[in-house]
Write a protein that holds these residues in place. Sequence first.
Motif, PDB file in Angstrom:
ATOM      1  N   LEU A 134      -7.066  -4.839  -0.976  1.00  0.00           N
ATOM      2  CA  LEU A 134      -5.963  -4.296  -0.192  1.00  0.00           C
ATOM      3  C   LEU A 134      -4.656  -4.482  -0.942  1.00  0.00           C
ATOM      4  N   GLU A 135      -3.778  -3.506  -0.820  1.00  0.00           N
ATOM      5  CA  GLU A 135      -2.437  -3.678  -1.332  1.00  0.00           C
ATOM      6  C   GLU A 135      -1.766  -4.758  -0.492  1.00  0.00           C
ATOM      7  N   THR A 136      -1.126  -5.708  -1.126  1.00  0.00           N
ATOM      8  CA  THR A 136      -0.486  -6.785  -0.380  1.00  0.00           C
ATOM      9  C   THR A 136       1.013  -6.658  -0.470  1.00  0.00           C
ATOM     10  N   ALA A 137       1.681  -7.061   0.575  1.00  0.00           N
ATOM     11  CA  ALA A 137       3.126  -6.923   0.633  1.00  0.00           C
ATOM     12  C   ALA A 137       3.798  -8.037  -0.149  1.00  0.00           C
ATOM     13  N   PRO A 191       7.929 -11.798   5.301  1.00  0.00           N
ATOM     14  CA  PRO A 191       7.030 -11.592   6.442  1.00  0.00           C
ATOM     15  C   PRO A 191       7.809 -11.203   7.698  1.00  0.00           C
ATOM     16  N   ALA A 192       7.196 -10.365   8.531  1.00  0.00           N
ATOM     17  CA  ALA A 192       7.850  -9.899   9.752  1.00  0.00           C
ATOM     18  C   ALA A 192       7.056 -10.379  10.964  1.00  0.00           C
ATOM     19  N   VAL A 194      -7.688  -9.305  19.283  1.00  0.00           N
ATOM     20  CA  VAL A 194      -6.372  -9.856  18.929  1.00  0.00           C
ATOM     21  C   VAL A 194      -6.106 -11.119  19.741  1.00  0.00           C
ATOM     22  N   ARG A 195      -6.385 -11.071  21.006  1.00  0.00           N
ATOM     23  CA  ARG A 195      -6.125 -12.229  21.855  1.00  0.00           C
ATOM     24  C   ARG A 195      -7.015 -13.408  21.476  1.00  0.00           C
ATOM     25  N   GLU A 196      -8.246 -13.109  21.061  1.00  0.00           N
ATOM     26  CA  GLU A 196      -9.147 -14.174  20.612  1.00  0.00           C
ATOM     27  C   GLU A 196      -8.675 -14.790  19.299  1.00  0.00           C
ATOM     28  N   GLU A 197      -8.304 -13.936  18.347  1.00  0.00           N
ATOM     29  CA  GLU A 197      -7.974 -14.421  17.007  1.00  0.00           C
ATOM     30  C   GLU A 197      -6.588 -15.051  16.922  1.00  0.00           C
ATOM     31  N   GLN A 232      -4.334  -4.673  11.455  1.00  0.00           N
ATOM     32  CA  GLN A 232      -2.983  -4.122  11.356  1.00  0.00           C
ATOM     33  C   GLN A 232      -1.929  -5.196  11.600  1.00  0.00           C
ATOM     34  N   LEU A 233      -2.178  -6.049  12.576  1.00  0.00           N
ATOM     35  CA  LEU A 233      -1.212  -7.104  12.885  1.00  0.00           C
ATOM     36  C   LEU A 233      -1.063  -8.071  11.714  1.00  0.00           C
ATOM     37  N   ALA A 234      -2.176  -8.448  11.095  1.00  0.00           N
ATOM     38  CA  ALA A 234      -2.114  -9.336   9.933  1.00  0.00           C
ATOM     39  C   ALA A 234      -1.348  -8.683   8.788  1.00  0.00           C
ATOM     40  N   LEU A 235      -1.597  -7.394   8.556  1.00  0.00           N
ATOM     41  CA  LEU A 235      -0.874  -6.686   7.496  1.00  0.00           C
ATOM     42  C   LEU A 235       0.618  -6.612   7.812  1.00  0.00           C
ATOM     43  N   ALA A 236       0.944  -6.286   9.063  1.00  0.00           N
ATOM     44  CA  ALA A 236       2.350  -6.163   9.460  1.00  0.00           C
ATOM     45  C   ALA A 236       3.083  -7.488   9.282  1.00  0.00           C
TER      46      ALA A 236
END
Length: 244
Positions: free
Chosen positions: A5-8, A12-13, A45-48, A128-132
């Motif tokens: 994956l391309e990493t930012a 961090p946001a 998402v709520r679990e992780e 998506q949340l982890a990437l964001a």
Amino acid sequence: MTRPLETAHREPARIDAVLVVVPARNEESRLPRCLAALGEAVAVVREEFGADAPAISVLVVLDRCTDGSADVVAEWPWALTMESDAGSVGTARRLGVDRLLAGAAPAHTWVATTDADSAVPRRWLAVQLALAEAGTELMLGTVLPDADLPAGERARWHDEHSLVDGHPHVHGANLGVRADRYLAAGGFSDVDSDEDVLLVGELRRLGVHECRTALIPVITSGRLDGRAPGGFGGYLADQVAANR
């Protein structure tokens, strides 16, 4: 072999809210699959993320529906609805985002879009949340046609499409963007098709940091008579015709 994956490489946001917008036109037969999959993605998402999980809103935009789509969505109490008379997938997406963004903090809000004839994977929102939160501002995912596309045509489609990280595809059924960048790009256009491509073009002109990932493919309808002129169904129909 796919490349990572391309990493930012940006600050961090923190993401406090995730907004999911689903345009629908006469999709009563496919909405149950869509909503079941989204419900599972929200639960993951709520679990992780536990106590750190952001607030998640899912809105189905009923665009000129004349069937029982509204009744179907009503069976899923966590899903919001709004009606649109636009008859335009671009406008439906834009109206949905506008509705959910009211009162949100755009720099800390993530917008994800899919379609009513599609089913997202379990970790669609979690990835998506982890990437964001790592600094990605635009996520472009892949799609896979379902069994509505005949087996032979589906096999040919897979042979002709390289679904790997760094892929070149843009699909409104599998797209995520940070809300402040979405607004800076002018949002979705009031068009019948290619609203996703137009938005991504504007985002790229802004120089956003994007990630094109094959980790979270969305299953979408393989029918050849899609709801949006020039949409994925039309694309599939053109491919089938070209191979006859």
